[in-house]
Design a protein around this motif. Structure first.
Motif, mmCIF file in Angstrom:
data_model
loop_
_atom_site.group_PDB
_atom_site.id
_atom_site.type_symbol
_atom_site.label_atom_id
_atom_site.label_comp_id
_atom_site.label_asym_id
_atom_site.label_seq_id
_atom_site.Cartn_x
_atom_site.Cartn_y
_atom_site.Cartn_z
ATOM 1 N N LEU A 128 0.804 -1.213 0.000
ATOM 2 C CA LEU A 128 0.000 0.000 0.000
ATOM 3 C C LEU A 128 0.844 1.273 0.000
ATOM 4 O O LEU A 128 0.304 2.358 -0.117
ATOM 5 N N ASN A 129 2.146 1.144 0.148
ATOM 6 C CA ASN A 129 3.030 2.310 0.145
ATOM 7 C C ASN A 129 3.823 2.335 -1.160
ATOM 8 O O ASN A 129 4.859 1.691 -1.265
ATOM 9 N N PRO A 130 3.377 3.070 -2.163
ATOM 10 C CA PRO A 130 4.096 3.074 -3.442
ATOM 11 C C PRO A 130 5.353 3.930 -3.379
ATOM 12 O O PRO A 130 5.486 4.826 -2.542
ATOM 13 N N ASN A 131 6.287 3.631 -4.276
ATOM 14 C CA ASN A 131 7.427 4.513 -4.500
ATOM 15 C C ASN A 131 7.001 5.571 -5.513
ATOM 16 O O ASN A 131 6.307 5.259 -6.484
ATOM 17 N N ILE A 132 7.403 6.811 -5.299
ATOM 18 C CA ILE A 132 7.124 7.873 -6.261
ATOM 19 C C ILE A 132 8.338 7.980 -7.174
ATOM 20 O O ILE A 132 9.443 8.278 -6.711
ATOM 21 N N ILE A 133 8.147 7.708 -8.456
ATOM 22 C CA ILE A 133 9.256 7.669 -9.400
ATOM 23 C C ILE A 133 8.987 8.623 -10.559
ATOM 24 O O ILE A 133 7.853 8.999 -10.819
ATOM 25 N N LYS A 134 10.049 9.023 -11.233
ATOM 26 C CA LYS A 134 9.945 9.865 -12.433
ATOM 27 C C LYS A 134 10.574 9.099 -13.583
ATOM 28 O O LYS A 134 11.679 8.593 -13.477
ATOM 29 N N ARG A 135 9.861 8.990 -14.700
ATOM 30 C CA ARG A 135 10.367 8.286 -15.868
ATOM 31 C C ARG A 135 10.248 9.187 -17.093
ATOM 32 O O ARG A 135 9.219 9.835 -17.302
ATOM 33 N N ASN A 136 11.322 9.222 -17.880
ATOM 34 C CA ASN A 136 11.298 9.978 -19.125
ATOM 35 C C ASN A 136 10.436 9.268 -20.155
ATOM 36 O O ASN A 136 10.074 8.093 -19.981
ATOM 37 N N SER A 137 10.135 9.945 -21.245
ATOM 38 C CA SER A 137 9.318 9.338 -22.298
ATOM 39 C C SER A 137 10.049 8.134 -22.898
ATOM 40 O O SER A 137 11.278 8.085 -22.938
ATOM 41 N N LEU A 138 9.275 7.159 -23.322
ATOM 42 C CA LEU A 138 9.822 5.936 -23.902
ATOM 43 C C LEU A 138 9.046 5.566 -25.158
ATOM 44 O O LEU A 138 7.843 5.831 -25.265
ATOM 45 N N ILE A 139 9.748 4.940 -26.084
ATOM 46 C CA ILE A 139 9.103 4.374 -27.258
ATOM 47 C C ILE A 139 9.049 2.866 -27.049
ATOM 48 O O ILE A 139 10.087 2.216 -26.872
ATOM 49 N N ILE A 140 7.863 2.310 -27.034
ATOM 50 C CA ILE A 140 7.675 0.872 -26.832
ATOM 51 C C ILE A 140 7.289 0.240 -28.168
ATOM 52 O O ILE A 140 6.296 0.648 -28.788
ATOM 53 N N ALA A 141 8.068 -0.731 -28.602
ATOM 54 C CA ALA A 141 7.770 -1.465 -29.835
ATOM 55 C C ALA A 141 7.230 -2.836 -29.463
ATOM 56 O O ALA A 141 7.855 -3.564 -28.680
ATOM 57 N N GLY A 142 6.063 -3.181 -29.987
ATOM 58 C CA GLY A 142 5.484 -4.462 -29.630
ATOM 59 C C GLY A 142 4.206 -4.762 -30.377
ATOM 60 O O GLY A 142 4.091 -4.474 -31.575
ATOM 61 N N THR A 143 3.247 -5.325 -29.660
ATOM 62 C CA THR A 143 1.956 -5.672 -30.244
ATOM 63 C C THR A 143 0.849 -5.151 -29.324
ATOM 64 O O THR A 143 1.115 -4.767 -28.181
ATOM 65 N N TYR A 144 -0.371 -5.151 -29.815
ATOM 66 C CA TYR A 144 -1.472 -4.707 -28.973
ATOM 67 C C TYR A 144 -2.718 -5.530 -29.269
ATOM 68 O O TYR A 144 -2.812 -6.240 -30.280
#
Length: 283
Positions: free
Chosen positions: A132-148
């Protein structure tokens, strides 16, 4: 769970060695974990960083000596792991808002909760399989290649991606950490899975998803404990967190979340962990 046992033993070790130097490298090596993973695990369970926890336990230990002994402030400082009375006084005032001598004059008695009692308290923060205690993180933009595909057919979408990656390997992959992005539009959930890549120069058979730069509440989830409580627990945190965070929407109107799979994910094994990232912004 084994990870709780490790952290429980770490808490006991800290209490027995408060007068000695204790650092992340030393503790993680002692419990056979990488420093990065140990710190994430410790922070998730305890709810604060290792350094903050050690400082607070040292101050608590010092409070007991101030109330129950006639030792000098300097001797108590050294017994509590501080290298000078000045460093001790600064930390003491930061935590309690008064000096060690002022605390001594008050004559109170600190309540010291044992490591076993603490681990029971921390374990109770785990509902189902989610901390119940999340970590607060910062992530830069990412390009994800895959399927949907459809959100209720996630297994099929992952299988399609793995097959495609064998047939047409990505040549600009950044890592093999897996990303599963779930986007909600009214009652429809679409899931995007794949690996992060350096640019959009991939085979046309791949789909591209651009994950925006964002701050996230990162929840560690034990896969073997199930996902039954995750949505309620995360919604509860969004409504009640003291930091003033609320959910950030994709393009301003779509709910989304990210499941992140790194080296800690090992299928249905008891210690297998998945991170779920909820995009957040200050209210």
């Amino acid at each position: 769970m084994y990870n709780f046992y490790q952290i429980s033993e770490a808490l006991k070790y800290i209490d027995m060695h408060l007068d000695e130097p204790i650092d992340l490298e030393k503790l993680s090596k002692k419990f056979f974990l990488s420093p990065f993973y140990f710190h994430r695990l410790f922070s998730s369970i305890v709810g604060k960083s290792l350094a903050a926890y050690i400082r607070d336990r040292r101050i608590l230990h010092a409070c007991s000596q101030l109330c129950n002994t006639e030792k000098t402030i300097l001797d108590i400082a050294l017994d509590s792991g501080f290298n000078s009375s000045q460093a001790f006084s600064r930390a003491f005032n930061e935590v309690l808002g008064l000096s060690p001598s002022e605390y001594r004059k008050q004559g109170g008695q600190p309540v010291i909760v044992t490591a076993d009692e603490l681990i029971m308290k921390f374990t109770n923060r785990l509902k189902g399989g989610i901390f119940l205690n999340p970590n607060i993180i910062k992530r830069n933009s990412l390009i994800i290649a895959g399927t949907y595909g459809e959100g209720n057919k996630t297994w099929d979408v992952w299988n399609a991606f793995e097959t495609l990656n064998i047939e047409k390997p990505l040549n600009n992959i950044l890592s093999t950490d897996g990303y599963e992005i779930r986007v909600y539009e009214k009652e429809i959930c679409t899931v995007y899975v794949g690996y992060p890549v350096s640019d959009k120069n991939v085979d046309p058979a791949y789909s591209i998803f651009e994950l925006p730069s964002s701050k996230y509440a990162s929840f560690d989830i034990y896969v073997s404990q199930g996902y039954e409580s995750e949505n309620n627990a995360m919604n509860e945190w969004l409504k009640t967190n003291n930091e003033g965070y609320t959910e950030r929407l994709l393009n301003g109107n779509l709910h989304y979340c990210v499941e992140f799979y790194d080296e800690r994910f090992s299928g249905d094994e008891s210690d297998s962990i998945v991170e779920i990232w909820i995009p957040i912004v200050k209210k």
